[in-house]
Design a protein around this motif. Structure first.
Motif, PDB file in Angstrom:
ATOM      1  N   HIS A  85       2.466   0.011   1.663  1.00  0.00           N
ATOM      2  CA  HIS A  85       3.035   0.198   3.368  1.00  0.00           C
ATOM      3  C   HIS A  85       2.190   0.355   3.989  1.00  0.00           C
ATOM      4  CE1 HIS A  85       0.782   3.748   0.911  1.00  0.00           C
ATOM      5  NE2 HIS A  85       0.440   3.547   2.770  1.00  0.00           N
ATOM      6  N   GLN A 113      -8.011  -1.679  -1.174  1.00  0.00           N
ATOM      7  CA  GLN A 113      -7.039  -2.009  -0.680  1.00  0.00           C
ATOM      8  C   GLN A 113      -6.106  -1.696   0.787  1.00  0.00           C
ATOM      9  OE1 GLN A 113      -5.142   0.621  -2.821  1.00  0.00           O
ATOM     10  NE2 GLN A 113      -4.058  -0.163  -4.664  1.00  0.00           N
ATOM     11  N   THR A 189      -5.447   6.239   6.903  1.00  0.00           N
ATOM     12  CA  THR A 189      -4.506   6.979   6.299  1.00  0.00           C
ATOM     13  C   THR A 189      -3.630   8.055   7.452  1.00  0.00           C
ATOM     14  OG1 THR A 189      -3.614   8.339   4.490  1.00  0.00           O
ATOM     15  CG2 THR A 189      -5.914   8.134   5.232  1.00  0.00           C
ATOM     16  N   VAL A 230       1.209  11.705  -2.450  1.00  0.00           N
ATOM     17  CA  VAL A 230       0.212  12.099  -1.659  1.00  0.00           C
ATOM     18  C   VAL A 230      -1.184  11.713  -1.741  1.00  0.00           C
ATOM     19  CG1 VAL A 230      -0.646  13.832   0.314  1.00  0.00           C
ATOM     20  CG2 VAL A 230       1.887  13.725  -0.753  1.00  0.00           C
ATOM     21  N   GLY A 231      -1.768  10.723  -0.727  1.00  0.00           N
ATOM     22  CA  GLY A 231      -2.668  10.649  -0.945  1.00  0.00           C
ATOM     23  C   GLY A 231      -3.648  10.931   0.337  1.00  0.00           C
ATOM     24  N   GLY A 232      -3.606  10.493   1.848  1.00  0.00           N
ATOM     25  CA  GLY A 232      -4.320  11.072   2.519  1.00  0.00           C
ATOM     26  C   GLY A 232      -2.547  11.593   3.111  1.00  0.00           C
ATOM     27  N   ALA A 348       3.026   0.793  -8.079  1.00  0.00           N
ATOM     28  CA  ALA A 348       1.311   0.786  -7.872  1.00  0.00           C
ATOM     29  C   ALA A 348       1.540   2.545  -8.364  1.00  0.00           C
ATOM     30  CB  ALA A 348       0.490   0.909  -6.829  1.00  0.00           C
ATOM     31  N   SER A 376       5.333   2.839  -2.601  1.00  0.00           N
ATOM     32  CA  SER A 376       4.195   2.554  -1.491  1.00  0.00           C
ATOM     33  C   SER A 376       4.439   1.520  -1.672  1.00  0.00           C
ATOM     34  CB  SER A 376       3.303   3.601  -1.390  1.00  0.00           C
ATOM     35  OG  SER A 376       2.961   3.547  -2.321  1.00  0.00           O
TER      36      SER A 376
HETATM   37  C1  LIG Z   1      -3.297   3.996  -0.156  1.00  0.00           C
HETATM   38  C2  LIG Z   1      -2.051   3.490  -0.534  1.00  0.00           C
HETATM   39  C3  LIG Z   1      -1.733   4.952  -1.227  1.00  0.00           C
HETATM   40  C4  LIG Z   1      -2.413   6.211  -0.431  1.00  0.00           C
HETATM   41  O1  LIG Z   1      -2.443   7.007   0.599  1.00  0.00           O
HETATM   42  P1  LIG Z   1      -1.113   7.414   1.050  1.00  0.00           P
HETATM   43  O2  LIG Z   1      -2.020   7.367   3.177  1.00  0.00           O
HETATM   44  O3  LIG Z   1      -1.300   9.019   1.092  1.00  0.00           O
HETATM   45  O4  LIG Z   1      -0.543   6.746   1.772  1.00  0.00           O
HETATM   46  C5  LIG Z   1      -0.459   5.116  -1.923  1.00  0.00           C
HETATM   47  N1  LIG Z   1       0.607   4.209  -2.536  1.00  0.00           N
HETATM   48  C6  LIG Z   1      -0.666   2.828  -2.163  1.00  0.00           C
HETATM   49  C7  LIG Z   1       0.175   1.946  -3.251  1.00  0.00           C
HETATM   50  C8  LIG Z   1      -1.134   3.026  -1.167  1.00  0.00           C
HETATM   51  O5  LIG Z   1      -2.783   1.531  -1.657  1.00  0.00           O
END
Ligand SMILES: *Cc1c(COP(=O)(O)O)cnc(C)c1O
Length: 408
Positions: A85, A113, A189, A230-232, A348, A376
């Motif tokens: 995404h 990435q 993000t 949820v990362g960022g 992923a 994602s």
């Molecule tokens: C970078 C990434 C994330 C984490 O980022 P968000 O901003 O939380 O979406 C999640 N999935 C994939 C595949 C990523 O490359």
């Protein structure tokens, strides 16, 4: 006149004075673009011709039968160009850079990435591109560094601090202060000072807009629950935002790492380890000690391994609109194995957190219920990381042989 924005008590724009004019310029350009209907049209056009949008919604027949509960659908963000995404955000910001008449972009990257996505966008639009990456990450992520350099980006290893993502962010801000006339900082993000959380979610909202239309076309009704990792927070906000006004439960899956009780995780919202604070220009829940020093985080998925989280999600958590949970590294590898075998899909490691949480709940739901999982990104491009995570002995032998070929 900095037009800052808060989500409850979170967000804001805590900026050094020297950057205020640049942020004001960005806020103005973004607001103008948002109010110009041809801008979103231009965005949709480039995403369909360059990045396979709209991405499909796949019915996971075999996983649905396996769990015997809710009908499982998967939103296929893995089919974007560069495999995640992240393309939605960088292409959107790229169009904004063109509108502002700037000619150079910079970015921070951890696993690489976002750096690859930004370098791709810069190649397509003809911008100069510099990517800041902690020296430790440059060593760990050679395949992504290789592609960034082929794409024409300059990758600068950051030797400050712990030499990882947060140090790369600081260095990118330093560059921006010196070069703001011709340079835009493409943040990766929905974090950082205003307008980044709003702007990144705006571009990612294309996911939720499509997903809502698609599920209504296929099933004629809304899903009960939607899961995203949820990362960022950008892919989660992207899909969730299509359903904010609907009676749909939204679930964010954070990195549980070795377990929430071990301290070795990256869960800021699902457990009590996170606390409100201000860092890197915005207020949110951070994993920090009582002096406000950032803690070390851990996750099998590099993209979720971050101390902060979107201020928009922090607010939605406190309001009770989004439920947060965490999946451990082990649960994630099990979910990934099952998804590959049952559906022939390779999420992923980040995305597999959302799958793991959905799998914990699907069998307890009714056969009439529908759930949506946001995939994602795709995992096959991360073969080095995933093969390491599985500790595959044949893979390790292959790497050893390769090293021998190079005389190591
Ligand atoms: C970078 C990434 C994330 C984490 O980022 P968000 O901003 O939380 O979406 C999640 N999935 C994939 C595949 C990523 O490359």
């Amino acid at each position: 006149m900095i037009t800052s924005r808060y989500y409850g008590q979170f967000g804001g724009a805590f900026l050094p004075e020297i950057l205020v004019a640049t942020f004001n310029e960005l806020v103005t350009a973004f607001n103008e673009a948002k109010n110009d209907p041809t801008f979103w049209q231009e965005y949709e056009n480039i995403m369909s011709s360059y990045s396979c949008r709209p991405t499909p919604l796949t019915f996971a027949q075999n996983l649905t039968s396996h769990f015997g509960g809710a009908r499982i659908y998967i939103k296929r963000e893995d089919l974007n160009h560069t495999g995640a995404h992240k393309a939605n955000n960088v292409m959107g910001q790229g169009l904004l850079v063109k509108r502002m008449g700037k000619t150079r972009v910079i970015a921070e990257t951890g696993a690489g990435q976002h750096g690859v996505a930004t370098a791709t966008m810069a190649a397509k639009f003809g911008f100069k591109c510099t990517v800041y990456m902690g020296e430790v990450d440059v060593k760990r992520q050679r395949p992504n560094v290789f592609w960034m350099e082929r794409l024409g980006a300059e990758v600068i290893p950051v030797k400050d601090g712990t030499r990882i993502l947060k140090d790369a962010i600081n260095e990118a801000f330093r560059d921006w202060v010196t070069n703001m006339d011709d340079t835009h900082y493409v943040l990766g993000t929905a974090c950082g000072p205003h307008p980044f959380p709003e702007m990144v979610s705006y571009f990612q909202s294309i996911i939720g807009k499509e997903a809502r239309k698609q599920i209504m076309e296929i099933e004629g009704r809304l899903p009960q629950r939607i899961y995203a990792c949820v990362g960022g927070g950008s892919n989660a906000l992207g899909i969730f935002s299509g359903f904010f006004d609907d009676p749909v439960e939204l679930i964010g899956a954070e990195a549980g790492g070795k377990g929430l009780d071990t301290g070795r995780h990256a869960s800021r919202l699902a457990c009590k380890d996170g606390s409100p604070g201000v860092a890197q220009g915005y207020k949110t829940y951070f994993l920090q000690n009582s002096d406000g020093q950032m803690k070390e985080t851990h996750s099998v998925a590099a993209g979720l391994d971050y101390v902060g989280v979107s201020p928009i999600l922090a607010h939605l958590r406190d309001k009770g609109r989004v439920r947060f949970t965490a999946a451990t590294d082990k649960e994630v590898l099990d979910a990934l194995t099952l998804t590959i075998k049952k559906e022939g899909l390779i999420p992923a490691l980040e995305s597999a957190h959302a799958f793991a949480q959905a799998f914990k709940e699907a069998s307890k739901m009714s056969k009439d219920d529908i759930i949506l999982i946001n995939q994602s990104g795709r995992g096959d491009k991360d073969i080095f990381t995933i093969a390491d995570a599985f500790a595959d002995p044949q893979w390790q032998a292959f790497i050893k042989n390769k090293a021998k070929e190079y005389g190591a």
